[in-house]
Structure formats: structure tokens, C-alpha cells
Design a protein around this motif. Structure first.
Motif, mmCIF file in Angstrom:
data_model
loop_
_atom_site.group_PDB
_atom_site.id
_atom_site.type_symbol
_atom_site.label_atom_id
_atom_site.label_comp_id
_atom_site.label_asym_id
_atom_site.label_seq_id
_atom_site.Cartn_x
_atom_site.Cartn_y
_atom_site.Cartn_z
ATOM 1 N N ARG A 54 -0.125 10.046 -9.407
ATOM 2 C CA ARG A 54 -1.047 8.907 -9.461
ATOM 3 C C ARG A 54 -1.031 8.207 -10.822
ATOM 4 O O ARG A 54 -0.902 6.976 -10.890
ATOM 5 N N ASN B 83 -2.811 8.303 6.772
ATOM 6 C CA ASN B 83 -3.860 8.224 5.751
ATOM 7 C C ASN B 83 -4.021 6.799 5.228
ATOM 8 O O ASN B 83 -5.139 6.317 5.024
ATOM 9 N N VAL B 84 -2.896 6.123 5.011
ATOM 10 C CA VAL B 84 -2.957 4.745 4.510
ATOM 11 C C VAL B 84 -3.553 3.821 5.564
ATOM 12 O O VAL B 84 -4.427 2.993 5.267
ATOM 13 N N SER C 220 -3.247 -0.676 -3.103
ATOM 14 C CA SER C 220 -3.845 0.652 -2.994
ATOM 15 C C SER C 220 -2.802 1.749 -3.129
ATOM 16 O O SER C 220 -1.651 1.589 -2.717
ATOM 17 N N ALA D 5 -7.153 3.920 5.743
ATOM 18 C CA ALA D 5 -7.838 3.358 4.575
ATOM 19 C C ALA D 5 -7.843 1.830 4.569
ATOM 20 O O ALA D 5 -8.594 1.210 3.814
ATOM 21 N N HIS E 59 0.854 -1.186 0.000
ATOM 22 C CA HIS E 59 0.000 0.000 0.000
ATOM 23 C C HIS E 59 0.890 1.237 0.000
ATOM 24 O O HIS E 59 1.753 1.384 0.872
ATOM 25 N N ALA F 277 1.533 5.458 -0.064
ATOM 26 C CA ALA F 277 1.067 6.827 0.124
ATOM 27 C C ALA F 277 1.727 7.654 -0.973
ATOM 28 O O ALA F 277 2.957 7.679 -1.088
ATOM 29 N N ILE G 5 -2.836 5.585 -1.977
ATOM 30 C CA ILE G 5 -3.605 6.512 -1.158
ATOM 31 C C ILE G 5 -2.923 7.876 -1.153
ATOM 32 O O ILE G 5 -1.702 7.964 -0.997
ATOM 33 N N ASP G 6 -3.705 8.932 -1.334
ATOM 34 C CA ASP G 6 -3.131 10.274 -1.288
ATOM 35 C C ASP G 6 -2.497 10.529 0.073
ATOM 36 O O ASP G 6 -3.125 10.310 1.121
#
Length: 232
Positions: free
Chosen positions: A59, A88-89, A74, A92, A51, A53, A76-77
Motif C-alpha cells: 500500500r 473486493n474492488v 482507489s 467497494a 481501481h 486490488a 482496495i485490499d
């Protein structure tokens, strides 16, 4: 061997290296730094998910670059700082409390599966663990250009990544740090702040973080020694 997920902060820039793009896209021996890092986890049977960030500007490029890596689950922003990006990750992810989650710098492409597995064993036994190496140098505390203290080297370690814990412990440590407005220097500092003891696994000195032009030269030397000759 325990299964795990890995979070990779990859939202930085190449400012210190004089690049106008993400430094993880710099190529070493025909592959980007990011690809070399991702491959270690992609090829590890114990890894269940990767995952990242990322910065929104990257992106499209990251999505294309990482399409062959099926364990990348994933993108993630991230946030303004590393700590916010990782949080943030974690927010999520939907994982069980006892799932092992490790965090690894995208700019450390020379981590080995053996080191990762040693870390997993330590997390399973101790709840939280990090990778580090013993300091070769004498460390001094300097204030206003004067030495104020010389630290005892036998107790000093240089701390690298990966670092990790169970999902419950890691996420709760990040939640607690945010609530307390505590800014740590790494994942372990947040775990420590939340009251967890963190075990140290001795790693390798060549698990470098590629941050400067000098690091690129060192990285090329490591690749040459491994027989992976290419242009940085």
C-alpha cells in the motif's frame, strides 16, 4: 465513445520470477510494469477511474508510485486469489448499473487504447466482451502424458484482458459465483456461469502478460521495436 472504469488486480508476488517483491514493480525501460499499464488508462479520455486490488504490504509503495496518476481512485485490499481480489474492488465501487467496467491484468502493459475502445463498443452492443487472439498452435488434451483428444484449432482462441461488462452484470456474476462456490479462470468464465453470452474482440499477440523471465525478454523486444529502449 462510452466512458468506463477499470479494475486492475495487482496483489500478486514475484515468486515465479524469483523476486521477493511484487513483479509489477520490476522496471522496464525506466518505468515499472505497473506504471506502463496505468499510463494507458490515465491517458485515455474515456477512462473515468482506475481501481486497484493490492496486497496490504504494497500500500505505501503503490500510494507513492501512483500519486501522479489522478485517475487512480482507489487501492482496495485484495484476497487470496484473483477472483476474490476483483470481487473486493467491485463491492467497494458505487457506480450506476449501466456503467461499463473492464478488468485488466496489471502485468499486461502493452494493451492499446484502440483495443480498449473496440472492447467498449462490443460491451455496449453485446453486454459483455473480452479480448483474445486466434490460436496459432494445435491444442491437444493430454491425460497421463498421452494425447486423448486433438481440438479443432479454427474454434480456439487465446483469451487476454481486458474483459468487461456493465457494472450490474459483472458484479452480479461475481456475487453469483461466490454464492455458488464457483471458481472461474477469468472474468468471462464467471459471466458465462451466470448465463451471459460473451463477445470476443480480436486483439494483438503482443498484449502479453509478463509472468516469467522469458516474458521479460519478449517485453524488452517489444519496447525496442517501439523505440522505447531500456533495461529490463
Amino acid at each position: 465513445m462510452k466512458k468506463y472504469h477499470v479494475v486492475i488486480p495487482a496483489a500478486g508476488k514475484g515468486t515465479r520470477m524469483g523476486r521477493e517483491y511484487n513483479k509489477l514493480l520490476i522496471k522496464m525501460g525506466g518505468q515499472t510494469i505497473l506504471e506502463r499499464t496505468i499510463e494507458v488508462f490515465e491517458n485515455d479520455a474515456s477512462c473515468e477511474g482506475i481501481h486497484l486490488a493490492i496486497h496490504p504490504r504494497d500500500r505505501a509503495q503503490f500510494s507513492s508510485l501512483l500519486r501522479p496518476y489522478h485517475k487512480v481512485k482507489s487501492l482496495i485490499d485484495g484476497g487470496a486469489e484473483r477472483q476474490e481480489s476483483i470481487h473486493n474492488v467491485l463491492n467497494a465501487l458505487t457506480l450506476t448499473d449501466d456503467t461499463i467496467v473492464i478488468v485488466h491484468d496489471g502485468a499486461r502493459p502493452f494493451i492499446t487504447q484502440d483495443a480498449i475502445h473496440q472492447l467498449l463498443l462490443a460491451i455496449d452492443r453485446h453486454g459483455a466482451a473480452i479480448i483474445g487472439v486466434k490460436s496459432k498452435d494445435t491444442i491437444k488434451v493430454v491425460q497421463d502424458q498421452y494425447v486423448s483428444e486433438t481440438l479443432d484449432r479454427q474454434y480456439l482462441w487465446l483469451v487476454y484482458t481486458p474483459q468487461g461488462a456493465t457494472f450490474k452484470n459483472l458484479k452480479s456474476a461475481y456475487d453469483y459465483a461466490k454464492n455458488q462456490k464457483f471458481q472461474g479462470t477469468d472474468d468471462a468464465s464467471l459471466l458465462e456461469f451466470a448465463g451471459h453470452r460473451v463477445f470476443v474482440v480480436e486483439g494483438r499477440y503482443d498484449n502479453i502478460k509478463v509472468t516469467t523471465e522469458e516474458d521479460l525478454l519478449y517485453a524488452q523486444a517489444i519496447l525496442n521495436e517501439k523505440g522505447d529502449v531500456g533495461h529490463v
